[in-house]
Design a protein around this motif. Structure first.
Motif, PDB file in Angstrom:
ATOM      1  N   PRO A  63      -1.708   2.169   4.429  1.00  0.00           N
ATOM      2  CA  PRO A  63      -0.374   2.273   3.822  1.00  0.00           C
ATOM      3  C   PRO A  63      -0.454   2.839   2.415  1.00  0.00           C
ATOM      4  CG  PRO A  63      -1.066  -0.023   3.956  1.00  0.00           C
ATOM      5  CD  PRO A  63      -2.132   0.777   4.634  1.00  0.00           C
ATOM      6  N   HIS A  64       0.601   3.492   2.000  1.00  0.00           N
ATOM      7  CA  HIS A  64       0.642   4.029   0.631  1.00  0.00           C
ATOM      8  C   HIS A  64       0.867   2.866  -0.334  1.00  0.00           C
ATOM      9  CE1 HIS A  64       2.091   8.121   2.363  1.00  0.00           C
ATOM     10  NE2 HIS A  64       0.790   8.077   2.279  1.00  0.00           N
ATOM     11  N   LEU A  65      -0.202   2.258  -0.769  1.00  0.00           N
ATOM     12  CA  LEU A  65      -0.068   1.102  -1.668  1.00  0.00           C
ATOM     13  C   LEU A  65      -0.194   1.483  -3.135  1.00  0.00           C
ATOM     14  CD1 LEU A  65      -1.830  -1.736   0.333  1.00  0.00           C
ATOM     15  CD2 LEU A  65       0.611  -1.264   0.076  1.00  0.00           C
ATOM     16  N   THR A  66      -0.169   2.792  -3.395  1.00  0.00           N
ATOM     17  CA  THR A  66      -0.065   3.209  -4.793  1.00  0.00           C
ATOM     18  C   THR A  66       1.316   3.808  -5.057  1.00  0.00           C
ATOM     19  OG1 THR A  66      -0.944   5.381  -4.257  1.00  0.00           O
ATOM     20  CG2 THR A  66      -2.533   3.734  -4.978  1.00  0.00           C
ATOM     21  N   ILE A  67       2.183   3.747  -4.052  1.00  0.00           N
ATOM     22  CA  ILE A  67       3.513   4.353  -4.204  1.00  0.00           C
ATOM     23  C   ILE A  67       4.556   3.353  -3.701  1.00  0.00           C
ATOM     24  CG2 ILE A  67       4.841   6.471  -3.873  1.00  0.00           C
ATOM     25  CD1 ILE A  67       2.306   7.616  -2.444  1.00  0.00           C
ATOM     26  N   TRP A  68       5.448   3.010  -4.569  1.00  0.00           N
ATOM     27  CA  TRP A  68       6.492   2.054  -4.182  1.00  0.00           C
ATOM     28  C   TRP A  68       7.734   2.807  -3.729  1.00  0.00           C
ATOM     29  CZ3 TRP A  68       7.114  -2.732  -2.778  1.00  0.00           C
ATOM     30  CH2 TRP A  68       8.399  -3.278  -2.749  1.00  0.00           C
ATOM     31  N   HIS A  69       8.412   2.270  -2.729  1.00  0.00           N
ATOM     32  CA  HIS A  69       9.728   2.793  -2.363  1.00  0.00           C
ATOM     33  C   HIS A  69      10.645   1.627  -2.043  1.00  0.00           C
ATOM     34  CE1 HIS A  69      12.924   4.897  -0.193  1.00  0.00           C
ATOM     35  NE2 HIS A  69      12.548   5.930  -0.902  1.00  0.00           N
ATOM     36  N   GLU A  70      11.888   1.763  -2.414  1.00  0.00           N
ATOM     37  CA  GLU A  70      12.833   0.654  -2.258  1.00  0.00           C
ATOM     38  C   GLU A  70      13.098   0.309  -0.794  1.00  0.00           C
ATOM     39  OE1 GLU A  70      13.725  -1.387  -4.489  1.00  0.00           O
ATOM     40  OE2 GLU A  70      12.889  -0.259  -6.171  1.00  0.00           O
TER      41      GLU A  70
ATOM     42  N   ALA B 188      -9.222   0.889 -18.203  1.00  0.00           N
ATOM     43  CA  ALA B 188      -9.508   2.181 -18.847  1.00  0.00           C
ATOM     44  C   ALA B 188      -8.961   3.335 -18.002  1.00  0.00           C
ATOM     45  CB  ALA B 188     -11.005   2.340 -19.042  1.00  0.00           C
ATOM     46  N   GLY B 189      -8.265   3.002 -16.931  1.00  0.00           N
ATOM     47  CA  GLY B 189      -7.682   4.051 -16.081  1.00  0.00           C
ATOM     48  C   GLY B 189      -8.712   4.708 -15.178  1.00  0.00           C
ATOM     49  N   GLN B 190      -9.760   3.976 -14.844  1.00  0.00           N
ATOM     50  CA  GLN B 190     -10.836   4.569 -14.048  1.00  0.00           C
ATOM     51  C   GLN B 190     -10.897   4.036 -12.628  1.00  0.00           C
ATOM     52  OE1 GLN B 190     -14.409   4.124 -16.341  1.00  0.00           O
ATOM     53  NE2 GLN B 190     -13.707   5.514 -17.937  1.00  0.00           N
ATOM     54  N   SER B 191      -9.990   3.155 -12.278  1.00  0.00           N
ATOM     55  CA  SER B 191      -9.945   2.688 -10.890  1.00  0.00           C
ATOM     56  C   SER B 191      -8.514   2.300 -10.555  1.00  0.00           C
ATOM     57  CB  SER B 191     -10.908   1.510 -10.677  1.00  0.00           C
ATOM     58  OG  SER B 191     -10.437   0.369 -11.360  1.00  0.00           O
ATOM     59  N   ILE B 192      -8.300   1.965  -9.289  1.00  0.00           N
ATOM     60  CA  ILE B 192      -6.952   1.654  -8.811  1.00  0.00           C
ATOM     61  C   ILE B 192      -6.914   0.194  -8.382  1.00  0.00           C
ATOM     62  CG2 ILE B 192      -5.322   2.149  -6.938  1.00  0.00           C
ATOM     63  CD1 ILE B 192      -6.099   5.069  -7.183  1.00  0.00           C
ATOM     64  N   LYS B 209       5.576  -4.997  -4.980  1.00  0.00           N
ATOM     65  CA  LYS B 209       6.141  -3.959  -5.855  1.00  0.00           C
ATOM     66  C   LYS B 209       5.289  -3.791  -7.117  1.00  0.00           C
ATOM     67  CE  LYS B 209      10.473  -2.742  -8.144  1.00  0.00           C
ATOM     68  NZ  LYS B 209      11.913  -3.045  -8.219  1.00  0.00           N
ATOM     69  N   TYR B 210       4.862  -4.902  -7.704  1.00  0.00           N
ATOM     70  CA  TYR B 210       4.060  -4.789  -8.930  1.00  0.00           C
ATOM     71  C   TYR B 210       2.629  -4.354  -8.627  1.00  0.00           C
ATOM     72  CZ  TYR B 210       8.052  -7.163 -10.997  1.00  0.00           C
ATOM     73  OH  TYR B 210       9.312  -7.492 -11.395  1.00  0.00           O
ATOM     74  N   LEU B 211       2.091  -4.824  -7.491  1.00  0.00           N
ATOM     75  CA  LEU B 211       0.754  -4.368  -7.092  1.00  0.00           C
ATOM     76  C   LEU B 211       0.770  -2.850  -6.937  1.00  0.00           C
ATOM     77  CD1 LEU B 211      -2.157  -4.959  -6.037  1.00  0.00           C
ATOM     78  CD2 LEU B 211      -1.169  -5.167  -3.758  1.00  0.00           C
ATOM     79  N   THR B 212       1.841  -2.360  -6.303  1.00  0.00           N
ATOM     80  CA  THR B 212       1.989  -0.922  -6.093  1.00  0.00           C
ATOM     81  C   THR B 212       2.211  -0.200  -7.418  1.00  0.00           C
ATOM     82  OG1 THR B 212       2.962  -1.421  -3.949  1.00  0.00           O
ATOM     83  CG2 THR B 212       3.286   0.792  -4.775  1.00  0.00           C
ATOM     84  N   GLY B 213       3.063  -0.772  -8.255  1.00  0.00           N
ATOM     85  CA  GLY B 213       3.383  -0.137  -9.536  1.00  0.00           C
ATOM     86  C   GLY B 213       2.151   0.004 -10.428  1.00  0.00           C
ATOM     87  N   ILE B 214       1.358  -1.060 -10.517  1.00  0.00           N
ATOM     88  CA  ILE B 214       0.141  -0.996 -11.350  1.00  0.00           C
ATOM     89  C   ILE B 214      -0.871  -0.045 -10.717  1.00  0.00           C
ATOM     90  CG2 ILE B 214      -1.749  -2.354 -12.346  1.00  0.00           C
ATOM     91  CD1 ILE B 214       0.215  -4.799 -12.276  1.00  0.00           C
ATOM     92  N   SER B 215      -0.942  -0.068  -9.388  1.00  0.00           N
ATOM     93  CA  SER B 215      -1.865   0.850  -8.689  1.00  0.00           C
ATOM     94  C   SER B 215      -1.424   2.295  -8.882  1.00  0.00           C
ATOM     95  CB  SER B 215      -1.911   0.515  -7.198  1.00  0.00           C
ATOM     96  OG  SER B 215      -2.368  -0.805  -7.009  1.00  0.00           O
TER      97      SER B 215
END
Lengths: 458, 230
Positions: A63-70, B188-192, B209-215
């Motif tokens: 899953p795209h877990l670095t991208i949030w969508h509402e 340091a912005g070197q990993s996700i 949502k926050y896990l995704t936002g920080i990632s």
């Protein structure tokens, strides 16, 4: 597809006891479920639940877990697959089975901006409101091998045994086609049973490569045909213990594209791309828009690392943002010699492209050209490869294509900021995944990582 | 494709009585994550005198490559700058083949006997340490402030130091938990974050949502979309 007054009567007549739902995620992968008849009927009209990651995940199921969508209603929630009942068909091979194409919606049944089919339907409707219908048809290219998928996997998807007689870059060779014919007979039988309007097929330029041409139809149906055809071709390969590959560049030599032809017609069927013996003003606007947005469109037409292996000079795909009459080396090949032939052929999309997104993007370009009366660049009257830097070149990497899309206000305006931003982030996720897991910047050819990731799932 | 060079020049700074000269670390727009990580480590380390001493001994082309895969990066040193690019180079006078995930594994060095001092200093450059996780945490919070889908309040806890830092105010909070050595690269912005959590390096308490936002912030660092951060 229904010719009965009610769905239940249709299911009775076709003995359908199980329905397979089929939707297309962002990356173009087919997802769905097999539902018992009672469950399927009970789920209507909203459709059944499915995990939200089925729409927004990559080929490997990540899953795209670095991208949030509402659309994500919870921590890991559900969305719905809403059937388009007009697309229901019986399988033809499996007596009890029916198929239906679906769109992703929220759990409340609201359309989702990320759903590729919903997006294409919206763009097509915008063109309809201008008084035009779109006719579109795809050319689907792929490779077919004697090796089963299991064998191919064991061999690392390399040195697979071709079906064709020739080992050269022949095209239309009938001896090659004859060797592929038993496989294609089974594919076409299933396509015909499911009432797919295919026109022709032939041997293609790569060793053991085939192309199928589909009949022009409305954009959503044209794209439905491609996603279903890909699934059928895959299933025939599995059933016959063979393998197929849709990757744009699975090995050196010719790659696989997804060329798209389209034209506009008036509501009474009159061709709208032709006037006074040549291109109509509308067609010129349409070309101008597609050419202007071509750099921005590359991201959606060439969505993976592998797409860009195919973009080589003199290898069939265009590499410039240009257009030309009967010029297959230009970005757009224009055909305007007769009213019933007048159309635009876009030769850039790769075999990995999501057909809904391809058409939505190309039509959005045309629409922008018409709305804003964008200027038409001069026609390319030379060969479109090997050109100097004064000719606008298309992005040749996943990241530069994403940057070009971000800067294209016309495409952002029509496709929607929400969708475009998510798409760009998803391409960056794909780029990052490649460079984190493989990172081979020296090998300009297809890597093992790409074969492992895409061969069976693309 | 035309490569757009990104250049960040750090001003002269005093550290004790030593005057550090400006030094530029150049990478291109499509720098790979490995190149970005190496560049950001070096940029952060430019605040220290030790780094300038090492840099003053390096000249020419050097390559570091992975022992396990195809990842590689090449440094080209000039008087007041270094350019780091993906891949190897035939011009490299020293090639260090290392386990990029585990620095405790002894690397293979090509060119050691011909260029012993250069090999040693290049090795030192590759082992530069990051600033403390707490310093990185402050910078991370500042740089990511205003990005969408970030928590109002972020708590970062280093379990091996029994120390927590809290940034921002509000009920919508998230917490990142782990050893200082694992927190450092993330901040340091070197990993996700989500990768680190899935691999068991870090733990997280908060919404998806926050896990995704920080990632997402981590993704932006690694593709070069976040400015103002080494």
């Amino acid at each position: 597809m229904m010719d009965e007054p009610t769905l239940e009567e249709w299911m009775d007549r076709h003995h359908v006891e199980v329905v397979r739902t089929h939707a297309t995620g962002l990356d173009g992968h087919a997802v769905g479920k097999y539902l018992r008849r009672s469950k399927f009927l009970k789920s209507l009209p909203k459709g059944h639940a499915i995990a939200d990651m089925s729409l927004a995940g990559d080929y490997t199921g990540q899953p795209h877990l670095t991208i949030w969508h509402e659309m994500r209603s919870g921590q890991f929630g559900d969305i719905l697959l809403k059937p388009d009942i007009d697309t229901i068909i019986s399988d033809g091979t499996d007596g009890d089975l029916g198929h239906v194409i679906c769109e992703f919606t929220s759990v409340d049944g609201d359309p989702l901006s990320l759903c590729p089919r919903t997006l294409l339907r919206r763009v097509t409707n915008e063109i309809g409101e201008l008084g035009y219908d779109v006719k579109a048809s795809f050319e689907l290219e792929f490779f077919v091998y004697r090796d089963s998928f299991e064998n191919a996997r064991r061999k690392g998807y390399k040195n697979l045994t071709p079906l064709t007689a020739s080992r050269g870059s022949n095209i239309y060779l009938l001896r090659n086609a004859h060797n592929v014919k038993p496989f294609m007979d089974e594919v076409l039988k299933r396509l015909s049973w499911q009432k797919f309007e295919w026109e022709s097929w032939s041997d293609e330029g790569g060793v053991s490569q085939v192309e199928i041409n589909f009949s022009p139809t409305d954009p959503v149906r044209a794209s439905d045909l491609i996603v279903r055809a890909r699934q059928i071709i895959y299933e025939v390969a599995v059933d016959l213990e063979m393998s197929v590959c849709f990757m744009p560049q699975m090995k050196a030599g010719f790659g696989s594209g997804l060329h798209i032809h389209h034209s506009l017609v008036e509501k009474d069927g009159t061709p709208a791309f032709f006037a006074d013996g040549g291109r109509s003003a509308l067609m010129n606007d349409w070309i101008a828009g597609i050419v202007t947005t071509m750099a921005g469109s590359v991201s959606l037409l060439c969505p993976t690392i592998n797409s860009y292996r195919r973009m080589q000079e003199f290898r069939a795909p265009p590499v410039t943002a240009t257009w030309g009459e009967e010029n297959k080396s230009a970005g757009l090949r224009i055909i305007s010699r007769a009213a019933n032939l007048a159309r635009i052929e876009h030769r850039l999309p790769g075999g990995d492209a999501n057909p809904y997104l391809v058409l939505a993007t190309i039509l959005a370009g045309g629409l922008a050209g018409h709305r804003h009366q964008l200027p038409l660049r001069p026609e390319l009257k030379t060969v479109g490869w090997g050109l100097p830097d004064d000719v606008p070149k298309l992005p040749r990497t996943l990241l530069s294509a994403a940057d070009a899309l971000a800067e294209d206000n016309h495409l952002v305006d029509i496709l929607g900021q929400d969708f475009v931003e998510y798409w760009i982030d998803s391409r960056k996720f794909e780029w990052l995944t490649y460079h984190s897991e493989c990172g081979d910047t020296e090998n300009k050819g297809t890597t093992d990582w790409e074969l492992q990731r895409y061969f069976e799932l693309m | 494709m035309t490569l757009q060079l990104m250049m960040m020049t750090y001003p002269r700074q005093h550290e004790g009585s030593y005057l550090m000269t400006p030094f530029a670390v150049n990478i291109d727009r499509e720098a790979t994550p490995l190149v970005r990580v190496l560049a950001s480590t070096l940029r952060l380390a430019l605040q220290r005198l030790e780094t300038h001493k090492v840099l003053s001994r390096l000249d020419g082309t050097f390559t570091v490559k992975s022992m396990k895969g195809t990842q590689a990066a090449t440094y080209t040193f000039e008087k007041d700058r270094v350019t780091i690019k993906a891949g190897t180079s035939r011009k490299a006078k020293v090639i260090i083949e290392a386990d990029l995930d585990d620095t405790s594994i002894k690397p293979n060095i090509t060119g050691l006997y011909r260029h012993p001092f250069a090999s040693i200093y290049f090795g030192k450059l590759l082992s530069l340490s990051l600033p403390s996780w707490a310093d990185n945490a402050k910078r991370f919070w500042t740089v990511t402030l205003g990005l969408p889908n970030m928590p109002e309040k972020l708590i970062i806890t280093a379990t091996d130091e029994s120390r927590s830092l809290s940034f921002g105010e509000g009920v919508n909070s998230a917490e990142i938990i782990g050893k200082a050595s694992q927190l450092g690269p993330l901040l340091a912005g070197q990993s996700i974050l989500v990768d680190d959590v899935m691999r068991g390096k870090l733990q997280f308490r908060g919404s998806l949502k926050y896990l995704t936002g920080i990632s997402h912030a981590g993704q932006k660092f690694l593709v070069g979309d976040l400015d103002g951060y080494p």
